[in-house]
Design an enzyme around this catalytic site. Sequence first.
Site, short mmCIF file in Angstrom:
data_model
loop_
_atom_site.label_atom_id
_atom_site.label_comp_id
_atom_site.label_asym_id
_atom_site.label_seq_id
_atom_site.Cartn_x
_atom_site.Cartn_y
_atom_site.Cartn_z
N GLU B 32 -10.49 -8.50 -4.24
CA GLU B 32 -9.35 -7.95 -4.96
C GLU B 32 -9.33 -8.52 -6.36
O GLU B 32 -9.48 -9.71 -6.55
CB GLU B 32 -8.04 -8.30 -4.22
CG GLU B 32 -6.77 -8.00 -4.99
CD GLU B 32 -6.67 -6.56 -5.49
OE1 GLU B 32 -6.93 -5.63 -4.69
OE2 GLU B 32 -6.37 -6.38 -6.69
N SER B 46 6.08 6.27 -3.25
CA SER B 46 7.34 6.75 -2.69
C SER B 46 7.68 6.14 -1.33
O SER B 46 8.77 6.38 -0.81
CB SER B 46 7.31 8.27 -2.55
OG SER B 46 6.99 8.86 -3.78
N HIS B 50 4.70 10.98 5.44
CA HIS B 50 4.81 12.43 5.38
C HIS B 50 4.46 13.05 6.74
O HIS B 50 3.52 12.62 7.39
CB HIS B 50 3.85 12.99 4.32
CG HIS B 50 4.21 12.59 2.93
ND1 HIS B 50 5.17 13.23 2.20
CD2 HIS B 50 3.75 11.57 2.14
CE1 HIS B 50 5.27 12.65 1.01
NE2 HIS B 50 4.43 11.64 0.95
N ILE B 340 -7.47 9.08 -2.86
CA ILE B 340 -6.51 8.79 -1.78
C ILE B 340 -5.11 8.70 -2.41
O ILE B 340 -4.51 7.64 -2.52
CB ILE B 340 -6.86 7.50 -1.02
CG1 ILE B 340 -8.35 7.44 -0.69
CG2 ILE B 340 -6.01 7.39 0.24
CD1 ILE B 340 -8.84 8.49 0.29
N CYS B 405 17.95 -17.01 -2.42
CA CYS B 405 18.30 -15.74 -3.06
C CYS B 405 19.60 -15.25 -2.45
O CYS B 405 19.65 -14.92 -1.27
CB CYS B 405 17.19 -14.72 -2.84
SG CYS B 405 17.68 -13.02 -3.16
N CYS B 447 18.00 -16.77 -8.48
CA CYS B 447 16.95 -17.46 -7.71
C CYS B 447 15.63 -17.58 -8.46
O CYS B 447 14.75 -18.29 -8.02
CB CYS B 447 16.74 -16.77 -6.36
SG CYS B 447 16.00 -15.14 -6.48
#
Lengths: 419, 481
Positions: B32, B46, B50, B340, B405, B447
Amino acid sequence: MLKYDLVVIGGGPAGLAAALKAKELGVDKILILERSTTLGGILRQCIHTGFGLHHFGEELSGPEYAYRFIKDVEKTDIEIKVDTMVTDILTGNTVIATNNVDGLMEIQATAIILAMGCRERPRGALEIPGSRASGIMTAGTAQKYVNIEGYMPGKKIVILGSGDIGLIMARRMTLEGAKVEMVCELMPYSGGLTRNIVQCLDDLNIPLKLSCTVIQTHGIERLEGVTIANVDENRKPIPGTEQYIECDTLMLSVGLIPENELTRNAGIMIDPITGGAIVDENRQTSRPGIFACGNVLQVHDLVDYVTQESYTAGEGAAKYIQTKAKNRRPKYIPVCPEGGARYVVPQNISSDADSDVKLYFRVRDVYKNGRITVTNGDTVLYSKKKPKLTPGEMEYVTVKVEDIKKLDKKLPIIVKVEG
Amino acid sequence: MQYDVAVIGAGVCGAMITRELSKLELQVVMLEKYNDVAMGTSKANSAIVHAGFDAENGTLKAKLNVQGASLMAYYCNKLNVPYKNIGSLVVAYSWEDMQTLDILFERGFQNGVPNMEIISKEKLKAMEPHISDTAIGALWAPTAGIVSPYELAIAATENAIMNGARVMRNSGVFDIEYKNDMFFISTAKGVIKAKYIINCAGVFADKIAGMIGDESFKIIPRKGEYYLLDKIEGNMVNHVLFQCPSKMGKGILVSPTVHGNVLMGPTAIDLDFDSKLDLDTTIDGLNTIKQEIHAVIPELTTRNAITSFAGLRAHLEGDECDFIIRPSEKNEHFINLAGIESPGLTAAPAIARYVGEMFCEMAPEYTKKENFISRRPAPVRVRELSLEERKKLIEKDKRYGRVVCRCEGITEGEIVDAITAPCGARDVDGVKRRTRAGMGRCQAGFCGAKVVELLARELDVPMNQITKHGDNSKIVFKKTK
């Protein structure tokens, strides 16, 4: 289940003063719950001076002002739990709090004082388009980094918003060796105290650009610059006035929001204008036995006024606890803003109030020689002209107790400001 | 270091595929380029599962979408990832729209989407009380849902690591050489050797393929901007609400998130090939969202916006609209995943299985592990516990009693867990994605500094080494005097 007469949520200037006043009036078991590791609230990071002129008649730094109250609290048997977060206020005035010493606590209180303070309006709420680079932070966060943690949060800085924290940070960062390029203010006037504009900007030659805003942030990793633009009278950017300013930090000082999550979850009524609870002259909220004071109730510009208001709430809570006024539902006379007055605190006065009541308010706009009037039906309770009224400075008028006695209880009290 | 397989790109597909491959007796590494997994399309999309009526009949996309939608609940359960099967509605405002719904219904039916229904205005209004009065009907697809995309990638990564996979972050690939049946992958962290490569590089998949001379596809970054609203608005919308689709995609949607916020977006703007780092939100984009959503739910405003953000979809240049998931023509040991884009997240579990099967056929020498651990233990989420459970937990570990937090109720214990987990958080945004600390309405005003402190403490570095999202995104500079 722990039991206290009074639980104060928040150990900043409001909570400390309220607890002290209640203690002074003879309330027995008092507990202060503070989420930070030390008492003092936001004053701890306000190392500049300017605090206490009204209350102590001297100019103190934030920590000094707080310390006077902390010292006094330490002389009493008021109990304190720091590093403790209140997560809920349940029915029957049960407070749920947790920390890493006592674990989860259920605390039964006769009365509760809300003194959680406020927070800064964040970037997301401003909808400034651009990147998600680091280096965009509220002025208060920057202040914490530089004054508490001891790290420089930026080197080349643009400040958006001329609230007091922004002005103070412009000076602070300059003194620490950073370059503050400018302070941009969306409105045609500053939201900060005049003395801060003079001492923090003018004296250091930092430009204050009025009617100007940041319309885009740039940079992928750390912030690299911002685009600013002038705005028209509708606060919309004027095409053609865009200017790119190179900077690694954008500090936001664009307003404070009373921190009322607990209050809302407890079902307490909130004033949509102040963002704080609706209260009476004792600072009692819509839930009997729950009081509020300080910036959680309304954003103040001077801590001295926070102290005053907190004394009132402490007194109110003491009276409630001692007279078992639990079932007493006073008849309220509403207090309403009109014209140039944006809001008034308290929003209600008990018809049987037994002392003078100060009405605190803010104006919508800048008024030169504006007139403040307080009326009840046809009766004028107060009328006076002031050379200058600005949204950045809180005002108050006093309604005398003898006048309250004579009020027409069917009609509201109107606080009106006219240009 | 020599591996059997190198997966390039730690998005949701890369992570799910790495987990799938960790079922086999082999050495797999996931490379990565950023400081964390799920930093590309997987962190800004989103977050929708689906149902599968959008993809053309007979395409790989259609097949993997429908399969993925039905697998998502299973995977999210195994991996302990937030998922809600709330269903979706495509809302029609005109008779043309109603005809489009018929087309979508028919297509969905052919694709194997179960239990769809075209519903009346009355039923729509009952399901979505705040919807605009101008809506006249909708296509209801009960198998649709919502999921936390980055948590899916993080959980799959953690689970893969539990099964022996290795993950290398900050290891961007800049060159690949193939000699003696072996790939020599030059990364920012040195040369990695692998017999097989699976290219899951998202918007950069064309660049990675180009390193072995495969220029059969080009990826256009298609930007989508979003608004995230405060939980206060959470009751304004109950299902995923789509508009009727257009050429550029499924239009601007509004949906609850698994955490109770409201998400609205995305826009769709094609950027240049060299703008694959452009995640700026724009005035035009944000205004477009506001206008379009106003037509769907007139009461919904951005007054309670928590943040806005942009993501990039990996869109294929040209007429190809299907997923590309196949060995490269240049080298059969190099599997490309390209294009993709939506419904890529939905399809991810099915893509992982599909690629797993493809790999096993290609390399039958690798046998199945006997002791594969399919479950990733649930992280502690204090806010979801009852008072009694919280009490017990804090008695065991006091750090779960210390709330860091306030907005999201996240404790020190949870943040430390996130940092010390396999593939743990190394920056502020990493903590945020894993725990939600800083994700609330104050946007880390309270925080932020504490999280930086905890990261510095747990990673044993000074505060000025801590970043927001890796590289040079430092939070603070030098110490004051």
